[in-house]
Structures are given as C-alpha cells and as structure tokens.
Write a protein that holds these residues in place. Structure first.
Motif, short mmCIF file in Angstrom:
data_model
loop_
_atom_site.label_atom_id
_atom_site.label_comp_id
_atom_site.label_asym_id
_atom_site.label_seq_id
_atom_site.Cartn_x
_atom_site.Cartn_y
_atom_site.Cartn_z
N ARG A 12 41.28 38.58 143.81
CA ARG A 12 40.31 38.82 142.75
C ARG A 12 40.95 39.72 141.72
O ARG A 12 41.99 40.30 141.96
CB ARG A 12 39.10 39.59 143.28
N GLY A 13 40.27 39.91 140.61
CA GLY A 13 40.69 40.91 139.64
C GLY A 13 41.44 40.35 138.46
O GLY A 13 41.71 39.15 138.38
N TYR A 14 41.76 41.28 137.53
CA TYR A 14 42.40 40.89 136.28
C TYR A 14 43.61 41.78 136.06
O TYR A 14 43.62 42.93 136.47
CB TYR A 14 41.44 41.11 135.11
N ALA A 15 44.62 41.23 135.39
CA ALA A 15 45.75 42.06 134.98
C ALA A 15 46.19 41.61 133.60
O ALA A 15 46.18 40.42 133.29
CB ALA A 15 46.89 41.92 135.98
N LEU A 16 46.56 42.59 132.78
CA LEU A 16 47.07 42.29 131.44
C LEU A 16 48.34 43.11 131.26
O LEU A 16 48.38 44.29 131.65
CB LEU A 16 46.07 42.72 130.36
N GLY A 17 49.36 42.51 130.70
CA GLY A 17 50.58 43.29 130.46
C GLY A 17 51.77 42.40 130.26
O GLY A 17 51.67 41.16 130.31
N ARG A 241 38.12 47.27 137.55
CA ARG A 241 38.84 48.45 138.07
C ARG A 241 37.87 49.54 138.54
O ARG A 241 38.07 50.18 139.56
CB ARG A 241 39.80 49.01 137.01
N GLU A 242 36.80 49.71 137.80
CA GLU A 242 35.80 50.71 138.19
C GLU A 242 35.19 50.38 139.55
O GLU A 242 35.05 51.23 140.42
CB GLU A 242 34.67 50.75 137.17
N GLU A 243 34.86 49.10 139.72
CA GLU A 243 34.26 48.64 140.97
C GLU A 243 35.25 48.82 142.13
O GLU A 243 34.90 49.31 143.20
CB GLU A 243 33.86 47.16 140.80
N GLU A 244 36.51 48.47 141.89
CA GLU A 244 37.56 48.62 142.91
C GLU A 244 37.71 50.09 143.32
O GLU A 244 37.85 50.40 144.49
CB GLU A 244 38.91 48.13 142.38
N LYS A 245 37.66 50.95 142.32
CA LYS A 245 37.84 52.39 142.57
C LYS A 245 36.72 52.86 143.51
O LYS A 245 36.96 53.55 144.49
CB LYS A 245 37.79 53.15 141.25
N ARG A 246 35.52 52.39 143.22
CA ARG A 246 34.37 52.79 144.03
C ARG A 246 34.57 52.32 145.48
O ARG A 246 34.34 53.07 146.42
CB ARG A 246 33.11 52.12 143.43
N SER A 525 35.76 46.17 152.85
CA SER A 525 35.51 47.40 152.07
C SER A 525 34.21 47.29 151.28
O SER A 525 33.48 48.28 151.12
CB SER A 525 36.69 47.71 151.15
N ARG A 526 33.92 46.07 150.79
CA ARG A 526 32.69 45.84 150.04
C ARG A 526 31.45 46.15 150.91
O ARG A 526 30.54 46.87 150.51
CB ARG A 526 32.67 44.37 149.63
N VAL A 527 31.47 45.59 152.14
CA VAL A 527 30.32 45.77 153.04
C VAL A 527 30.23 47.23 153.48
O VAL A 527 29.15 47.82 153.52
CB VAL A 527 30.43 44.81 154.26
N LYS A 528 31.39 47.81 153.77
CA LYS A 528 31.40 49.20 154.22
C LYS A 528 30.80 50.11 153.15
O LYS A 528 29.94 50.96 153.44
CB LYS A 528 32.83 49.63 154.51
N SER A 529 31.25 49.91 151.92
CA SER A 529 30.75 50.76 150.84
C SER A 529 29.24 50.62 150.72
O SER A 529 28.51 51.61 150.57
CB SER A 529 31.48 50.36 149.56
N ARG A 530 28.76 49.39 150.83
CA ARG A 530 27.31 49.16 150.71
C ARG A 530 26.53 49.81 151.86
O ARG A 530 25.52 50.47 151.65
CB ARG A 530 27.06 47.64 150.70
N LEU A 531 27.06 49.68 153.08
CA LEU A 531 26.34 50.26 154.22
C LEU A 531 26.39 51.80 154.19
O LEU A 531 25.44 52.46 154.62
CB LEU A 531 26.90 49.73 155.55
N ARG A 532 27.49 52.33 153.66
CA ARG A 532 27.57 53.80 153.57
C ARG A 532 26.54 54.36 152.59
O ARG A 532 26.14 55.51 152.69
CB ARG A 532 28.98 54.23 153.14
#
Ligand code: PEP
Ligand code: MG
Length: 560
Positions: A12-17, A241-246, A525-532
């Motif tokens: 997933r995700g985006y990259a520019l450069g 990126r913000e979502e990933e950081k979270r 990580s997505r599920v963990k973050s949500r359950l936490r």
C-alpha cells in the motif's frame, strides 16, 4: 508522461521522488581452468569463502531472519559436494564450480510449482553472488552515491542488496521481478515502504533521476508526471504517511485495550517463508498454518520427512510462540493435481478436509507424525478443520494416539502433550459447541466457511456476494454462542477467518469475548491500533446491543 500498471499488488501507500536505477555488475562467467596441483588449494579457497560468507551472514542475521537461512544455504553439504566434485573432476576454479553448482540448485528451485520454493532460487542466487564477491576480493556497493530520498528501480533485489542500502533514503521500491513472498516485499511491508514487484518493462522506460510517482495499492507507476498529478499524489501521500505513523506508534506497545484487557494477535501463514515474514511482526504466534499449501505446491503427497522439515522450520522460527498447524484441508475449491478427487455435485458439501483424512490414514498419519515430531522443536498445536461431530474429534485423536505410540516404539522424539483444537466453521459445530469444547483444547472460528454455510451462499460465487456477509445476525450470533461455549468449558476461542482482520468487526469480536485474532501479518498493526483505542466495557455493551439486532443494516448502523 509514461505509465505502467502492475497486475497484482501486495503493498500500500504512495511514493514520489527521483528514480534511482540499480544495475548490478554482471557476474563474470568465463574463468581459467586450474591444474591438478591446485585442487586442494582451490577447495580450501572455497571453504574459506564460505566461512567468511557465513560470518558476514550471521552478523546480518540481527537485521532479518533471512540471513540465518542464507548461512545455512551457504554451508549446505550438497553445495559443498557439487563444488568439490567440479574442482576435482573438471578442474574448474572455485568461482566456476560454485556458479555451475548453484545454477543447478536454482534450476531445480525455479522449476517447482510452489511459489515459496521458486523464491528459494532467489536466495540461492544471492548466496552465490556473496560467495563470488568474497572469492573475487571485490566489494562494490551499487547504492553508493544516493543522497536524496529516491525510488529504487531494479530488475531484482536480493536481501544482501537491501542490507547494503540506507533505507532512510528509500521512498519506494519498483522491481521487474519478485512476488508477495520475495524478501524485499516482506521487508518493505514491515518498514511501511511502498513496493511494487512484477513491474515488467519499467527499466526500459525510466531513466536515472526521472521524477516518479508510485501508487502501490493501485499498482500504478507514472514517470515524468504533470504538475497537477504531482499535487494530487502529494496530498494522498501526506494522508497515508500520517495514518502509517499512527499505526507504527502502536506497533511496539502491548496488546491491551484502553481499560487494560489483554487480547492476542496471531498471523495466518501457508509456508515457513510466510512464518518468517510474520515472525518479524509482534505476534503471539501463528493462529493458522494452512498445511494444504505444502500439498498443493508439490507434485506428490509430501512425505513425512518433507512435512517434518517444513513444520520444524516454522516451529524453530517462532521459538516458544505457538504454531497452530491445521491438518490437511483439501476438497471444496482446493485440489491436488496428483490425486483426483471424485467429481461431486456440491464439493463444498462433500468429501473434504477431516472427512478425507479420517478415511485415508495413509495420508493422515504421515502428517500427524510430522507435526508430532516438529512439536519437539517448538510450541506446536494441531487443529482439525471442518468438524461437524464429537465422533470426528475422537476418531482423529485415536489416530493421533496411534502415531504417538509408533513414534514411542521407534524411539523418535515427539511432543507428547500436544494440544488438539478444532475449527468452528460449520453450523453443526456451532450448535454442539459445548460438547465439542469438552473434547478440544481450543477453538478457532473459521468465518470464511462459517458464513457460507450459515447463509447458504458460496464464498467464491460473485452472484451471491451480496448475500455472503459475516455481519449477518445469524453469523454474529453463531460466533457469540461459540465463544460462550468455549469459555464455559474453560478453553480459549480464537478466529482465523478473514472477519478477524476487519477493524470494526474486531471491536465487536472483542466485545463478544474473543481471545485470539489471527490474520494476514500485514493487517495486524491496523487491528492492534484499533483495539488499543477501544474500551472493552464499551465494546461489550455494543456487542450485546448488536446481537439483539435482526438485520445486516441494523447491525452496520450500530458498529463503532
Ligand atoms: C475459514 O474457513 O474461515 C478458514 C480460515 O479456512 P479457509 O479459508 O482456509 O477455508
Ligand atoms: Mg475453512
């Protein structure tokens, strides 16, 4: 602007450069012959290169488990034998003998059907390259000179390549070769770096330093895009990126709800390589090892030894974490090329999974023996699929006891107190869950099948995809009843069906009291973050409320 679209994406995700094209120096393939006097010295040179290679690899093994596996390949007896014979019989120098022998290994791996085994060819090439570099005394780093964050574009990247790069300067990976289980894919996933594999033709169309946009989720690559497109993707990338950081912030934190209730997070896997990838996440274990992939990826029934090898590798990778091996679950939509099952009107309601195993001890026993033996090396559990009656568990356990007795008599080490659990994936199992819980050490709810059997809607049929919905009140009540029955008998209830990785469902399941959530490693990580972020008491109230609803629409409206 040039564009490419990759058919299958695993990232997933985006990259520019700017693009950085990585071209590795071709390995020299023409070598001088040696004389008979040099044979011993040449073998010694090879042995020293292996020693040095293993030393390097063991140093790198802290970065990724893959390097320990490479060290095992480098010191493989068959590789050593092949090289020695070629030096002695064909008077080849160590480099040529190594290149030819490893080429034979690569050919065998690449001609295998199983994707996991095919990707071992890449490991062999990587090990060979490392040893050749040591033998040649050269040590060039193709990543030298990268100073700004770039998108790495290459034909193929080996784990040794990735170990040489400064990953802080990598915005994304685009490779022409490789798949879901290639090392770079797994590593990129773990680090949250967008990665595209199978991008055929990119190297021909992109020049070094061309500006690139990559959309890993959609599988799209744009070279030299317009200003507007850059702006559009910069915004998307920022949000991502913000979502990933979270998500990453919660990765190292304990699996506890806001009010301190512990939940277990496990991964699903189909082969030791996936276990290796999963082991790099923070997991409590493997909640579902789909053993049938070993069978489907082979051209014959895997022997007891072959299975033992695979299960033992997985058990050792996990150290003391649990490895739940599900016994062969073929039939339905899973076929074996070398064992024709009779044509059936309703294969999903027919001869499949435990039903086959109980009728075919010649298939079942080698698997049980292999699992028992692997149990001597780790925290292994057995799980029977498609259970519909108490008798099936008893029958399966009887065969298990016979296997234990045989191993005892043969003096082969095995796990004497191995736990045996069952999948709850049929309505019958739900209705008699209390009785089953007296026979089983644990439950794992298979919502993929449970949903199709409860709703009489084929899980693979597009035409009934709208009916197939695990949020249907009948499925939710079945799950709740299963968890209650398990707890009443003092055993744990987990879930390894896809439903466990749906973030909203996970909150609901937590509220129902589910003990263990098992899913693809990338979803954890997505599920963990949500359950936490969830309060257990609140989730319980929501679950109680939802369980009183009579339609999918009402259920969806109450989700938090
Ligand atoms: C399930 O049915 O939910 C399950 C996990 O098993 P599979 O998808 O392999 O049938
Ligand atoms: Mg199933």
């Amino acid at each position: 602007m040039k564009t490419w679209k990759v058919k299958k994406t695993y990232s997933r995700g985006y990259a520019l450069g700017p693009a950085r094209i990585i071209e590795k120096k071709e390995i020299r393939t023409v070598y001088d012959k040696i004389t008979g006097d040099n044979i011993t010295a040449e073998i010694k040179r090879f042995d020293e290169a292996v020693e040095e290679g293993c030393r390097e690899l063991m140093e790198l093994s802290g970065k990724s488990e893959i390097f320990a596996a490479h060290a095992a390949l480098a010191s493989d007896i068959a590789l050593r034998e092949g090289v020695e014979n070629k030096i002695k019989d064909k008077l080849m120098c160590a480099e040529e003998a190594l290149l030819e022998t490893s080429g034979e290994f690569v050919f065998i791996f690449e001609s295998m059907e199983d994707e996991y085994m095919r990707e071992r060819a890449a490991d062999m090439k990587d090990v060979c390259e490392r040893l050749l570099t040591i033998l040649s005394g050269e040590n060039e780093n193709p990543f030298e000179g990268i100073e700004e964050k770039s998108i790495i574009i290459a034909r193929e990247l080996t784990p040794s390549d990735t170990a040489k790069m400064n990953l802080k300067l990598v915005a994304g990976f685009v490779m022409e070769l490789g798949g879901a289980t290639s090392h770079v894919s797994i590593m990129a996933k773990n680090l949250g770096i967008p990665c595209l594999t199978g991008a055929e033709g990119v190297l021909k169309g992109v020049k070094d330093k061309d500006f690139i946009i990559m959309d890993a989720g959609a599988g799209e690559i744009f070279a030299e895009p317009s200003k507007d497109l850059i702006e559009e993707y910069e915004e998307k990338a920022g949000k991502w990126r913000e979502e990933e950081k979270r998500l990453r912030e919660s990765a190292g934190l304990p699996s506890l709800t806001k009010d301190g209730i512990r939940f277990e997070l496990c991964a699903n896997a189909g082969n030791p390589e996936e276990v290796r990838g999963a082991a790099e996440y923070e997991i409590d274990g493997i909640g579902l090892f789909r053993s049938e992939f070993l069978y489907m990826g082979s051209d014959h029934f895997p022997t007891e030894e072959e299975q033992f090898f695979a299960y033992k590798e997985a058990a050792c990778l996990l150290k003391d974490k649990e490895l739940t091996i599900r016994t062969l679950d073929i039939g339905g939509d899973k076929e074996l090329k070398y064992w024709q099952l009779p044509k059936e009107e309703n294969p999903f309601l027919g001869y499949r999974a435990i039903r086959i195993c109980l009728k075919e001890p010649d298939i079942f026993k080698p698997q049980l023996r292999a699992i028992l033996r692997a149990g001597a090396f780790g925290n292994v559990r057995i799980m029977y699929p498609m259970i519909t009656s108490v008798e099936e568990i008893r029958e399966a356990n009887k065969i298990l006891e016979q296997c234990k007795k045989e191993l005892e008599e043969e003096g082969i080490p095995y796990k004497k107190d191995i736990q045996t659990g069952i999948m709850i994936e049929t309505p019958a199992a739900v209705m008699i869950a209390e009785e089953l819980a007296k026979e089983a050490d644990f439950f794992s709810i298979g919502t993929n099948d449970l949903t199709q059997y409860f709703l009489a809607a084929d899980r693979g049929n597009e035409k009934v995809a709208e009916i197939y919905n695990s949020y249907h009140p009948s499925v939710l009540r079945a799950i709740a009843a299963t968890i209650r029955a398990a707890h009443k008998q003092g055993i744990k209830a987990g879930m390894c069906g896809e439903f466990a990785s749906d973030e909203k469902a996970a909150v609901l399941l937590l509220g129902m009291g589910l003990d263990e959530f098992s899913m693809s490693a990338g979803e954890i990580s997505r599920v963990k973050s949500r359950l936490r972020e969830t309060d257990y008491k609140e989730a319980k109230e929501t679950a109680d409320n939802i369980l009183s609803k009579g339609s999918v629409t009402e259920v969806i409206n109450c989700l938090i």
